[in-house]
Design a protein around this motif. Structure first.
Motif, mmCIF file in Angstrom:
data_model
loop_
_atom_site.group_PDB
_atom_site.id
_atom_site.type_symbol
_atom_site.label_atom_id
_atom_site.label_comp_id
_atom_site.label_asym_id
_atom_site.label_seq_id
_atom_site.Cartn_x
_atom_site.Cartn_y
_atom_site.Cartn_z
ATOM 1 N N GLY A 128 0.806 -1.217 0.000
ATOM 2 C CA GLY A 128 0.000 0.000 0.000
ATOM 3 C C GLY A 128 0.840 1.268 0.000
ATOM 4 N N ASP A 129 1.973 1.242 0.746
ATOM 5 C CA ASP A 129 2.774 2.486 0.797
ATOM 6 C C ASP A 129 3.426 2.782 -0.553
ATOM 7 O OD1 ASP A 129 4.533 0.377 0.986
ATOM 8 O OD2 ASP A 129 5.606 1.115 2.741
ATOM 9 N N GLN A 180 -17.602 1.090 2.182
ATOM 10 C CA GLN A 180 -17.108 1.500 3.495
ATOM 11 C C GLN A 180 -18.159 1.241 4.578
ATOM 12 O OE1 GLN A 180 -16.741 5.577 4.588
ATOM 13 N NE2 GLN A 180 -14.911 5.230 5.806
ATOM 14 N N ASP A 237 -14.214 -5.184 1.380
ATOM 15 C CA ASP A 237 -12.971 -4.774 0.715
ATOM 16 C C ASP A 237 -13.168 -4.410 -0.755
ATOM 17 O OD1 ASP A 237 -11.391 -5.379 3.006
ATOM 18 O OD2 ASP A 237 -11.448 -7.508 2.476
ATOM 19 N N VAL A 285 -13.319 6.560 1.341
ATOM 20 C CA VAL A 285 -13.624 7.020 2.702
ATOM 21 C C VAL A 285 -14.668 8.138 2.639
ATOM 22 C CG1 VAL A 285 -12.681 8.151 4.759
ATOM 23 C CG2 VAL A 285 -11.375 6.343 3.611
ATOM 24 N N TYR A 304 -10.292 9.895 -0.692
ATOM 25 C CA TYR A 304 -9.259 9.106 -0.011
ATOM 26 C C TYR A 304 -9.635 7.629 0.046
ATOM 27 C CZ TYR A 304 -5.586 7.826 3.277
ATOM 28 O OH TYR A 304 -4.474 7.241 3.852
ATOM 29 N N THR A 305 -8.648 6.792 -0.169
ATOM 30 C CA THR A 305 -8.791 5.358 0.053
ATOM 31 C C THR A 305 -7.578 4.921 0.855
ATOM 32 O OG1 THR A 305 -10.047 5.021 -1.989
ATOM 33 C CG2 THR A 305 -8.956 3.087 -1.076
ATOM 34 N N GLU A 306 -7.805 4.105 1.884
ATOM 35 C CA GLU A 306 -6.715 3.676 2.761
ATOM 36 C C GLU A 306 -5.657 2.895 1.969
ATOM 37 O OE1 GLU A 306 -6.385 4.448 5.845
ATOM 38 O OE2 GLU A 306 -8.400 5.173 6.379
ATOM 39 N N PRO A 307 -4.369 3.072 2.325
ATOM 40 C CA PRO A 307 -3.307 2.363 1.581
ATOM 41 C C PRO A 307 -3.535 0.851 1.501
ATOM 42 C CG PRO A 307 -2.352 3.954 3.110
ATOM 43 C CD PRO A 307 -3.839 3.968 3.358
ATOM 44 N N GLU A 308 -3.933 0.240 2.619
ATOM 45 C CA GLU A 308 -4.105 -1.217 2.592
ATOM 46 C C GLU A 308 -5.288 -1.595 1.697
ATOM 47 O OE1 GLU A 308 -2.074 -3.435 3.176
ATOM 48 O OE2 GLU A 308 -3.371 -5.196 2.989
ATOM 49 N N ALA A 309 -6.329 -0.741 1.662
ATOM 50 C CA ALA A 309 -7.474 -1.016 0.780
ATOM 51 C C ALA A 309 -7.044 -0.955 -0.686
ATOM 52 C CB ALA A 309 -8.595 -0.008 1.041
ATOM 53 N N CYS A 310 -6.134 -0.017 -0.991
ATOM 54 C CA CYS A 310 -5.586 0.066 -2.355
ATOM 55 C C CYS A 310 -4.794 -1.202 -2.686
ATOM 56 C CB CYS A 310 -4.656 1.275 -2.495
ATOM 57 S SG CYS A 310 -5.463 2.874 -2.342
#
Ligand SMILES: [Zn+2]
Length: 416
Positions: free
Chosen positions: A12-13, A201, A206, A379, A389-395
């Protein structure tokens, strides 16, 4: 099939770093402004071209300005995967770029896992998906699909530049845009995108697997009542076009609420003459209704006409209602939906089927090739905003499911 134990490494990062890099190619101001045919888009395309070249892909811009990276491996019709890098004014950094970057990371993950697809994989960044500059949404994918994109050359943007001049700035000739047609070369199309709504969400899911895109029909409605003095005309017997318009807005909402998968909007209204002491004799409004189900979509004209006529009659005003714009619902492909579900299962991601309420490039292609999309949670359901925004882990989960699906579709085997 990929060995189910093969690890597809996508972080994700790393995706966030790439999103940040692309977000830097923006006009000044809040959020991301990267319009079609702009210097900012050209810079983003150059960035993407370099990344695709690093992965050994063959890079090409087609006559419509779509940017392709081709992983020329295996035989047969390629799987096409991608999204778009153009944005709305002051949009977010996820709508479009996340699909392109996910595809990039998916290809990199397959390569890193030592997987050789038996069919080629083409990555695409479609031109002018959003369309606000020239009123030309889905331009690149429509040209690619061989749809009619004629008569747009002289469309002007806000500063008077025509579409053909803008294309010339990219070294392209609008007169050759039909040469972008290449849909027949493609086997399947997949796209990852942010949901642009709150459903995933809210449900804590997921992945949304998209089974189709809703169709819409909009109408220009003209209400004609009687203009008169608002102080001297008795309340009884007025023929107030504004009151009829208000009834329409409320009644059309009830019609939508009564039907699953249907939404409606009265998004524009003008009353005339437009003075505080004059009863409005005229109202012009735009009524839009969207439906996921094709049968329901086909019944939209009947629903809207009946609603509008009843509301007008109850205010004693005359009404005319003309269709303004229609977009057919797009049915996505059952096999690709099943592939995405299987891919989600293998990645341990929760998934649900859903319809898209927003338009996407896949709609241009769906009549000709199998298409599906996967959505990741937005989000707060926010999009077309700097707050997207979408969380890194969700990406990362989304990109891994995409990679796994590409592996299934290209019959990839682990190198022995
Ligand atoms: Zn988009």
């Amino acid at each position: 099939v990929i060995n189910p134990t093969a690890q597809l490494e996508i972080r994700g990062d790393a995706i966030m770093r790439d999103l940040d890099a692309l977000a830097a190619f923006s006009e000044p101001g809040p959020g991301v402004t990267r319009m079609a045919w702009s210097a900012e888009l050209r810079a983003a395309n150059d960035w993407l071209s370099d990344r695709m070249t690093e992965l050994g892909m063959s890079v090409e811009v087609d006559p419509a300005g779509n940017l392709f990276g081709r992983w020329l491996i295996g035989t047969g019709k390629p799987v096409l995967v991608g999204s778009h890098l153009d944005s709305v004014p002051h949009g977010g950094r996820f709508d479009g770029p996340l699909g392109v970057i996910s595809a990039l990371h998916a290809v990199a993950a397959l390569q890193a896992a030592g997987i050789d697809p038996v069919r080629p994989i083409w990555l695409v960044s479609w031109t002018d998906e959003e369309g606000p500059r020239f009123g030309t949404g889905l331009l690149g994918s429509r040209a690619f699909a061989g749809k009619d994109v004629s008569g747009l050359a002289e469309r002007k943007d806000a500063s008077g530049v025509t579409l053909s001049e803008a294309m010339r700035g990219f070294g392209l000739d609008y007169g050759r845009i039909t040469a972008a047609r290449a849909i027949d070369a493609v086997g399947d199309y997949l796209e990852l995108h942010i949901e642009q709504g709150p459903r995933l969400q809210d449900a804590g899911i997921d992945i949304g697997i998209v089974t189709g895109v809703v169709g819409l029909i909009s109408f220009d409605v003209l209400l004609t009542g009687q203009t008169n003095h608002s102080g001297t005309t008795p309340m009884n017997g007025r023929r107030d076009a504004m009151c009829a318009a208000a009834r329409i807005a409320l009644a059309i909402r009830e019609q939508a609420l009564a039907r699953p998968g249907v939404v409606a909007n009265v998004g524009a209204i003008q009353v005339a003459p437009g003075a505080s002491n004059v009863i409005p004799g005229r109202a012009d409004l735009v009524v839009e209704m969207r439906a996921a189900n094709r049968k329901t979509w086909e019944s939209i004209p009947e629903i809207v006409r009946t609603t509008v006529e009843q509301a007008a009659a109850s205010e004693g005003v005359q009404v005319s209602c003309h269709e303004r714009h229609r977009l057919e619902p797009a049915d996505f492909d059952d096999r690709l939906v099943a592939v995405l579900e299987q891919a989600a299962g293998l990645e341990g991601a929760s998934a649900t089927r859903l319809f898209s309420g927003a338009g996407h490039d896949g709609m241009s292609l769906a009549a000709k090739v199998p298409v599906s999309m996967l959505f990741v949670p937005s989000v707060g359901g926010v999009s077309h905003s700097p707050d997207e925004y979408t969380e890194p882990e969700a990406c990362a989960i989304g990109a891994r499911v995409l990679a796994r699906a590409l592996g299934f579709l290209t019959g990839a085997d682990e190198r022995s």
